[in-house]
Design a protein around this motif. Structure first.
Motif, PDB file in Angstrom:
ATOM      1  N   LEU A  98      41.922  35.238  43.498  1.00 39.52           N
ATOM      2  CA  LEU A  98      42.079  36.368  42.582  1.00 39.52           C
ATOM      3  C   LEU A  98      41.226  37.556  43.000  1.00 39.52           C
ATOM      4  CD1 LEU A  98      43.493  37.046  39.875  1.00 39.52           C
ATOM      5  CD2 LEU A  98      41.390  36.308  38.739  1.00 39.52           C
ATOM      6  N   ASN A  99      41.878  38.687  43.174  1.00 37.25           N
ATOM      7  CA  ASN A  99      41.178  39.917  43.518  1.00 37.25           C
ATOM      8  C   ASN A  99      41.647  41.055  42.627  1.00 37.25           C
ATOM      9  OD1 ASN A  99      39.446  39.588  46.116  1.00 37.25           O
ATOM     10  ND2 ASN A  99      41.277  38.375  46.490  1.00 37.25           N
ATOM     11  N   GLY A 100      40.939  42.184  42.731  1.00 40.20           N
ATOM     12  CA  GLY A 100      41.293  43.355  41.962  1.00 40.20           C
ATOM     13  C   GLY A 100      42.491  44.080  42.559  1.00 40.20           C
ATOM     14  N   PRO A 101      42.987  45.108  41.893  1.00 39.25           N
ATOM     15  CA  PRO A 101      44.227  45.759  42.302  1.00 39.25           C
ATOM     16  C   PRO A 101      44.067  46.841  43.355  1.00 39.25           C
ATOM     17  CG  PRO A 101      43.473  46.720  40.252  1.00 39.25           C
ATOM     18  CD  PRO A 101      42.500  45.609  40.585  1.00 39.25           C
ATOM     19  N   GLU A 102      42.818  47.180  43.731  1.00 41.17           N
ATOM     20  CA  GLU A 102      42.645  48.327  44.620  1.00 41.17           C
ATOM     21  C   GLU A 102      41.474  48.107  45.574  1.00 41.17           C
ATOM     22  OE1 GLU A 102      41.512  51.724  42.245  1.00 41.17           O
ATOM     23  OE2 GLU A 102      40.225  50.484  40.980  1.00 41.17           O
TER      24      GLU A 102
END
Length: 201
Positions: A98-102
């Motif tokens: 899981l990572n952030g969108p940017e």
């Protein structure tokens, strides 16, 4: 107990962690119940722990890597994915990295915090050695994580011998991929925590 959700680490996906989170994952898999691993990358919340004291006291961030960028993830997104894996079907036997969108640099993260708190912040680039001194003096998370975050140690605590770079072929999952809801941006996280960057502790 029918399902177990493990809070693991993206370092497992990238092959950087085989001694801390990975053994826990294997134990869960051997339990005989449904399992899902949630493997977050960098927490946005880390920046509150690292930069909060100097922002509150001086309006400055001292960091050696202004242009270093990654996909930090909001802690609320991690929680939402964990809840989905616990309460919904379709996640069993999967590992969500899981990572952030940017992709956002440290310099741009500071700019986002500045906008959220309505206060001009100064970015002061320092050497790794100076940053280590500051983190150790600060205590808490900063001191405990200084050698890893600054590249002196690898994930397992051994001496770091090479600069790590992510494998671009590995899937970068966000909350939207798992739940269908948009992943929270760093700007939203900074707004959510604006009071934490302003209050004196």
């Amino acid at each position: 107990m029918r399902r177990i959700v493990t809070l693991s680490s993206g370092a497992v996906t990238f092959g950087e962690d085989d001694s801390f989170h990975l053994p826990v994952e294997r134990a869960v898999e051997a339990s005989g119940v449904e399992w899902t691993h949630v493997r977050p990358g960098e927490f946005m919340l880390n920046k509150l722990e690292l930069w909060g004291p100097s922002i509150r006291a001086e309006g400055v961030v001292r960091d050696p890597f202004p242009d270093q960028a990654w996909y930090p993830v909001h802690e609320a997104d991690i929680a939402d994915v964990a809840v989905a894996a616990l309460t919904e079907d379709g996640h069993a036997g999967r590992a969500h990295t899981l990572n952030g969108p940017e992709l956002i640099s440290h310099r741009d993260q500071v700019a986002a915090i500045s906008a959220a708190i309505g206060r001009e912040l100064r970015f002061e680039q320092v050497t790794r050695a100076r940053a280590r001194e500051l983190y150790l003096a600060q205590g808490g998370f900063a001191a405990a994580s200084a050698d890893f975050l600054l590249g002196y140690e690898d994930y397992s605590g051994g001496e770091s011998t090479e600069e790590w770079a992510p494998d671009p072929s590995i899937e970068m999952t966000t909350m939207k991929d798992v739940t269908g809801r948009p992943a929270r941006t760093f700007a939203q996280w900074a707004s959510d925590h604006a009071h934490d960057f302003l209050r004196q502790v």
